[in-house]
Design an enzyme around this catalytic site. Sequence first.
Site, PDB file in Angstrom:
ATOM      1  N   THR A   8       1.035  -0.844  -0.026  1.00 36.66           N
ATOM      2  CA  THR A   8       0.258   0.057  -0.149  1.00 36.66           C
ATOM      3  C   THR A   8       0.962   1.151  -0.387  1.00 36.66           C
ATOM      4  OG1 THR A   8      -1.742  -1.339   0.833  1.00 36.66           O
ATOM      5  CG2 THR A   8      -2.160   1.021   1.370  1.00 36.66           C
ATOM      6  N   HIS A   9       2.544   1.251  -0.563  1.00 37.33           N
ATOM      7  CA  HIS A   9       3.012   2.139  -0.295  1.00 37.33           C
ATOM      8  C   HIS A   9       2.960   3.144  -1.955  1.00 37.33           C
ATOM      9  CE1 HIS A   9       5.936  -0.976   1.768  1.00 37.33           C
ATOM     10  NE2 HIS A   9       4.143  -0.537   2.768  1.00 37.33           N
ATOM     11  N   THR A  10       1.867   3.845  -1.922  1.00 36.88           N
ATOM     12  CA  THR A  10       1.534   4.393  -3.362  1.00 36.88           C
ATOM     13  C   THR A  10       2.092   5.468  -3.099  1.00 36.88           C
ATOM     14  OG1 THR A  10      -0.425   4.963  -2.716  1.00 36.88           O
ATOM     15  CG2 THR A  10      -0.585   3.377  -4.111  1.00 36.88           C
TER      16      THR A  10
END
Lengths: 588, 269
Positions: free
Chosen positions: A514-516
């Site tokens: 979820t490392h946008t």
Amino acid sequence: MARKLPATDVLIVGLGWTGSILAHELARSGLNIVAIERGPWRDTATDFPPAYAQDELRYHIRHDLFLRPAQLTMTFRNRASETALPIRSWGSFMPPNGVGGGGVHWNAETWRFLPSDFQMKTHLTERYGEKFLPGDMTIQDWGITYDELEPYYDKFEYLCGTSGKAGNIKGQIQTGGNPFEGARAREYPTPPQKQPYGPTLFAQAAKDMGYKPFPQPSGNLSQAYTNPLGITLGPCTYCGFCEWFGCGNYSKASPQTTILPALVRQPNFEARTQCEVLKINLDGSGKRATGVTYVDTSGNEWEQPADLVLLCAFQLFNVHLLLVSGIGKPYDPRANEGVIGRNYSYQVTSSVDAFFDDKIFNPFIASGSIGMCIDEFNGDNFDHGPHGFVGGGYMGAVQTNGRPLQTTRTPKGTPRWGLEWKEAVAKNYLSNYEAVTHGSCCSYRDVYCDLDPTYTDRFGRKLMRITFDFHENELKMSQYLTGRLAEVVQKMGPRQFETKPRRGPYDVTVYQTTHTCGGAIMGADPKSSALNRYLQSWDVSNLFVMGATAFPQNAGYNPTDTVGALAYWAADAIVKQYLKSPGPLVQI
Amino acid sequence: MIINKLQLNSPDDVGSGMPRPPQARPGIRRRELMLTTATTLLFSTHAVLARVVQDSLPWEQNAGSPPTEATPGPWTYFTAEEGATVEALVDRLIPPDPQTPGGKDAGCAVFIDRQLAGPYGTAEELYMRGPFADGTPQQGNQSPLTPAVRYREALAALDKYCRATYAGRSFTQIPDNDKDKLLSGLEKGQVHLEGTSGRAFFELLLQNTQEGFFADPVYGGNRNMVGWKMIGYPGARYDYRDWVDRHNERYPLPPVGITGRPEWVRKAQ
């Protein structure tokens, strides 16, 4: 028509990690603070009790703690020549919702970025020459140095009680820690977590090969810890329900376990939950935020005026709100102009799956951030000259969980169903091991966010459109990193193993991280960044934007420690500089 | 799925779940917010109305909504024929063997039935606004069909296909060998069902069957924890501190679920 409420001093959009940190730091200045949060209030005892917190179907498969795509989603395409379509069900990343934000359901891997990561463009250009970088790569320096950020990393880690072993204290390399890390002022608040069998084997193999393995820094605590706010966390029990789940043990660092019990008692703070901010309002000049408009669950619209607006939502929603509010110039990839939506980036992960005959790993005895790692292939810790790519990542044996729907891996060639599948699952569950790489992701001219021309949310707002694909640099990097990892895994003695580097095209249906990142990045030049070095909007000086939104590109580490450090850094600048003299903190 | 359902509640539904106003500190903002009549709730069951939190942590009974146990008894979504077909299907995807029951006896069809009858089946939490267009595989499922509708259409089309291909017999009546060939054909896109995507149905069925085999038994599948016992997963245990550094040793305790050990609790169907 929105009804107007009496003004407040500070308005915070989103009560996750950064919103909680900013609220707590600013509440001490006596300002009236209102935090508006789209999701529900959540707390340990009420929302994730151990009586039913370990529910893989509910939380992992059906996404119970996350935003519902029906509420808000984005559209996606790999390249500008395609028509973007809505992400109808979450896959590649999991947008958070509710008080605590992503801090509720993260794995708690608590890494600092390398000093050279903050000057990536300058550092790489100096070492390899300008021509070494692809022409369409748009990496930038951050406008801040590691040394400037170090005290704030320290502050966030001591808030969390992070469990780890320092590798570099004030320039002195420490045995057993990560020798490549930037100098830290002191040891971690708590010692490393215990390591299960897999990471122990990995560390031995890595050591035999001349690498320097160290325990992954963990926000799931090895022992009880009382933080500077007087809030005590309990020791992790290795239940293996971290990422996608709330912790029922008060063992995982989150806003709930480190800040909120202190924050909520501040008389000048209030939170409004289940209230969704529709836009940030500007005055006639467009240079000053006047507050926000939000809608509550009854469908009523409210206008909340404020002197200072802190945008603390998740990365994607920060960019979306800036775009729909008309703040800053939207990025145009053809002209290479504009700043909102520019330099979107992600994370490049990969794995090596290994199958053993004589080992029992008990994968369910896990924590989201135990594991043994090596950092020889991260950042610019190795000479990229012969390889033709930049960037890197940490790699290791990270035992996050043994939940059966996620971890029943079978050897290559096994059918996906039937008796053969069933037998392979039964045979390999306890004795397979997945080692991982966690790689950086550079930014590129044709990777960006803007507003979608077709799809809208339930309020009629345009959805944000993501145009993203992996570039050759990242795929080469993943190939190289995964190959090095496979060498270590092979040394662990598996019967067979499968090397799975990240391959393109980017697939929005497959969970990666979820490392946008990016989309409203910090920097030194308002032409190529949306925020100055204090995360203050260049265009609207009473607006600050927190989170990985500010990352010009992503490093080969999990982002939360840096997100927390930047929040403390910005809070310090607001309290010590901005409040004394409101206005731009950087003159151009 | 279980909580935060997207639903439009009537004011009557709201009553018991309405959070009590916090100990009031006077202020017009508070009153305006809290006394607003809630007529429409989005994404909520109880206790998730817009609210103000101030002064103390807002503890509330069952705020997180414990899971609802799958009800025992007959099919809730499937017809009897559909249910029998799904039982036959899941028993080929996960066949019985001497050690472990197959998908049917593990309750996978019951699990799927209960899931389709709930918010998962109606896709009410997903983004279902149009226009609907076919995209690339990387853009994910773009179908307007909900899981419940997809099952209904595909099971009817599968029945039609079977009766036409196997001399009037249904899927339940053909030999295992033919069942497997048919499933393999659906998986590879070589068997075409009329009016619906056989491949998309196969993928959904496979995913849901495995969910039913490994999810907590509270949802109607994984009956007697057969899925967990098969692999050696101890289930919803919460404390392994004594075991984390006991390397290469088999963990000795049997599985537990959210409702306890299988012999302690009633079973769905």
